[in-house]
Write an enzyme that holds these catalytic residues in place. Structure first.
Site, short mmCIF file in Angstrom:
data_model
loop_
_atom_site.label_atom_id
_atom_site.label_comp_id
_atom_site.label_asym_id
_atom_site.label_seq_id
_atom_site.Cartn_x
_atom_site.Cartn_y
_atom_site.Cartn_z
CD GLU A 183 1.45 -10.16 18.90
OE1 GLU A 183 0.95 -10.15 19.97
OE2 GLU A 183 1.01 -9.53 17.93
NE ARG A 197 -2.45 -0.92 3.24
CZ ARG A 197 -2.54 -1.86 4.03
NH1 ARG A 197 -2.97 -3.12 3.81
NH2 ARG A 197 -2.12 -1.52 5.47
#
Lengths: 175, 175
Positions: free
Chosen positions: A98, A61
Site C-alpha cells: 500500500e 508464521r
C-alpha cells in the site's frame, strides 16, 4: 466442523497493525495440539490427489504449518524470507505494498526444474507476498501447483490475484 | 550417528552476516524429511524423562523444529517474536547485542504459573536471545525447564550464560 472450530480459537485484535484493521491472531491455535494436527491432516487430505514435490513457506508464521505439512507429506520444505535473512546465493523479488515496496528472497538452488511446488502462508490478504513466492518458484523453473492458507480474508480478493499462477487454492477458514 | 549426519548436510557460508563470520546454514536439512523427523525424535527422546508443559520457539527458524517438537510431545507452542510483530497484549525484554540492543516479545497470557517451559531455537551462539526468552517465561511465573538447540557454537560459551536459568541444555550438533 473444522472451520468453525478454528474460528472459535482465532482471536480478533482490533487496530493492529494499524487503526481500523481487525487482525486475526492465530497464536491461540498453537496451544491446542489436537487442533494443530487436525489442521495438518486437513491440508494433507486436500492434497492427497495431487501431492506437490515441495512446499514453500513464507516467513515467519508460514514456517509453522508449512513445515509440519511438508513433514507429513514427506517432501522438502523451502523458506521464503524477508530480504537479507538467507545466507547463501539467492534470488529476490520486489513487490508493491500500500505504501512502498517489500522484497522477499529464496535460495537459488532450492527448486528443481519442473517441480510442482505448493505455497503456504498462515493468512491470505491481498496476495502480494504469495504472488512474490510464485514468481520466485517460476524464476527457478518450478510450477506453482497451488496455494494453501489457514485463513483467507475473502473481501481482499487475494485469490483473484493468484489464479494466474494456479487455480488450486485451499483455505481452511474464510472471513 | 545423528550429529555427523546433520553436520554433513549443514552448509558453511563464509562472511555472513558480516565479514569473518562462518555462518551455519541449516536450510538444506529442511529438504530431507527423514532427517527432519530423526531430529524431532532425538529431541523428544532426550525429553522423555521430563516432558515440559510447553515449548517456546524463537522467531523465526525456531518456529520450525520447535512447533514440530511441541506437536510430537502434544504440548502447547508459544512464539517469541521480534518487537512489534505480536498483535495482542504482550510483555517485552530488551537485551544487549555487540552493537546496540534488541527487543523480543511474548503474548502476556501464554504461560500458566508454575509451568515448566522448554526454550527452542535452531542455533545457540552467545545466548542473548535465549536468555531474553527465559526472562519472558519467568516474568509470567513459569519455570525454565531447559533449552534445546539444533546447533551450538561452543566457542561462544552460550551455555555458561544460560545455566543460571536451567542446567538442562540439549544441543544435537556442536562446533
Amino acid at each position: 466442523m473444522l472451520e468453525e472450530k478454528i474460528k472459535s480459537v482465532i482471536r480478533d485484535v482490533p487496530d493492529f497493525p494499524k487503526p481500523g484493521i481487525l487482525f486475526k491472531d492465530i497464536t491461540p491455535i498453537l496451544h491446542d495440539h489436537k487442533l494443530c494436527s487436525e489442521i495438518v491432516d486437513a491440508f494433507a487430505e486436500k492434497l492427497s490427489e495431487s501431492k506437490p514435490d515441495a512446499i514453500v513457506g513464507i516467513e515467519s508464521r508460514g514456517f509453522l504449518f508449512g513445515f509440519a505439512l511438508a513433514n507429513k507429506l514427506q517432501i522438502p520444505f523451502i523458506l521464503v524470507r524477508k530480504a537479507g535473512k538467507l545466507p547463501y546465493k539467492k534470488i529476490a523479488f520486489e513487490y508493491s505494498l500500500e505504501y512502498g515496496t517489500a522484497k522477499v528472497e529464496m535460495h537459488e538452488d532450492e527448486i528443481k526444474k519442473g517441480w510442482n511446488v505448493l505455497i503456504h502462508d498462515d493468512l491470505l490478504a491481498t496476495g502480494g507476498t504469495a504472488e512474490a513466492a510464485a514468481k520466485l518458484i517460476q524464476m527457478q523453473g518450478g510450477n506453482v501447483s497451488g496455494f494453501a492458507f489457514l485463513v483467507e480474508l475473502e473481501f481482499l480478493k487475494g485469490t483473484e490475484k493468484l489464479q494466474q499462477y494456479s487455480k488450486n487454492s485451499i483455505s481452511l477458514v474464510r472471513y
